[in-house]
Design a protein around this motif. Structure first.
Motif, PDB file in Angstrom:
ATOM      1  N   GLU A  13       3.005  -3.486   1.815  1.00 24.87           N
ATOM      2  CA  GLU A  13       1.609  -3.109   2.087  1.00 24.87           C
ATOM      3  C   GLU A  13       1.214  -1.853   1.304  1.00 24.87           C
ATOM      4  OE1 GLU A  13      -0.822  -1.743   6.017  1.00 24.87           O
ATOM      5  OE2 GLU A  13       0.507  -3.497   6.225  1.00 24.87           O
ATOM      6  N   THR A  40       8.067  -4.805   4.970  1.00 29.49           N
ATOM      7  CA  THR A  40       6.663  -5.219   5.050  1.00 29.49           C
ATOM      8  C   THR A  40       5.729  -4.027   4.870  1.00 29.49           C
ATOM      9  OG1 THR A  40       6.723  -5.110   7.462  1.00 29.49           O
ATOM     10  CG2 THR A  40       7.073  -7.269   6.466  1.00 29.49           C
ATOM     11  N   GLN A  41       6.124  -2.870   5.384  1.00 26.86           N
ATOM     12  CA  GLN A  41       5.312  -1.666   5.191  1.00 26.86           C
ATOM     13  C   GLN A  41       5.318  -1.232   3.727  1.00 26.86           C
ATOM     14  OE1 GLN A  41       6.797   1.224   7.962  1.00 26.86           O
ATOM     15  NE2 GLN A  41       5.720   0.317   9.704  1.00 26.86           N
ATOM     16  N   ASP A  46      -1.702  -1.721  -1.508  1.00 28.89           N
ATOM     17  CA  ASP A  46      -2.798  -0.746  -1.385  1.00 28.89           C
ATOM     18  C   ASP A  46      -2.854   0.180  -2.591  1.00 28.89           C
ATOM     19  OD1 ASP A  46      -3.422  -1.853   1.066  1.00 28.89           O
ATOM     20  OD2 ASP A  46      -2.549  -0.217   2.242  1.00 28.89           O
TER      21      ASP A  46
END
Length: 144
Positions: A136, A132-133, A140
């Motif tokens: 993200e 999930t990181q 970004d």
């Protein structure tokens, strides 16, 4: 001396079984690369793979966004402070030279890509434990 000759001389001090195992490691379509590609696809991004016309044939190229994603294996690219990047005890100097050569090549390629107007993100193999990181970070990076 060609890259192939460099590789052969580098591996000459390595046990034959180790040499075969290390040479069998793929450079493209690796499991970490497939995970990142799947994430990008799920997010709706379209991309190109291993464009030979760009320095280093980057893993993932998003031409519309002028972004490049490189997926680096921790061992082969010398990820600092990562347990996966620990050098083998046998022939440590040989492996150190190999990793340093890879890092120098990576630095050259990234510098050249940026010079040509590309933004570059490196995703390390060990980071994929926190998917999930990574998703993200990718979102970004591409939207930023």
């Amino acid at each position: 001396m060609s890259n192939n000759q460099d590789e052969n001389s580098l591996y000459s001090n390595v046990a034959p079984a180790t040499r075969r195992r290390m040479q069998a490691v793929r450079g493209t379509n690796t499991a970490p690369e497939m995970v990142v590609r799947s994430l990008l696809h799920q997010m709706g991004y379209r991309f190109r793979l291993h464009r030979k016309d760009l320095p280093g044939s980057p893993d993932i190229v998003l031409p519309k966004h002028r972004k490049i994603v490189l997926i680096h294996g921790c061992f082969w690219h010398g990820h600092e402070e990562c347990k996966r990047a620990k050098l083998p005890v046998n022939n440590a100097n040989t492996w150190r030279m190999k990793i340093e050569k890879n890092q120098a090549r990576d630095k050259r390629n990234i510098t050249e890509l940026r010079h040509h107007g590309w933004d570059v993100l490196i995703v390390w193999e060990c980071e994929l434990k926190e998917i999930t990181q990574v998703a993200e970070r990718l979102r970004d990076f591409i939207s930023g």
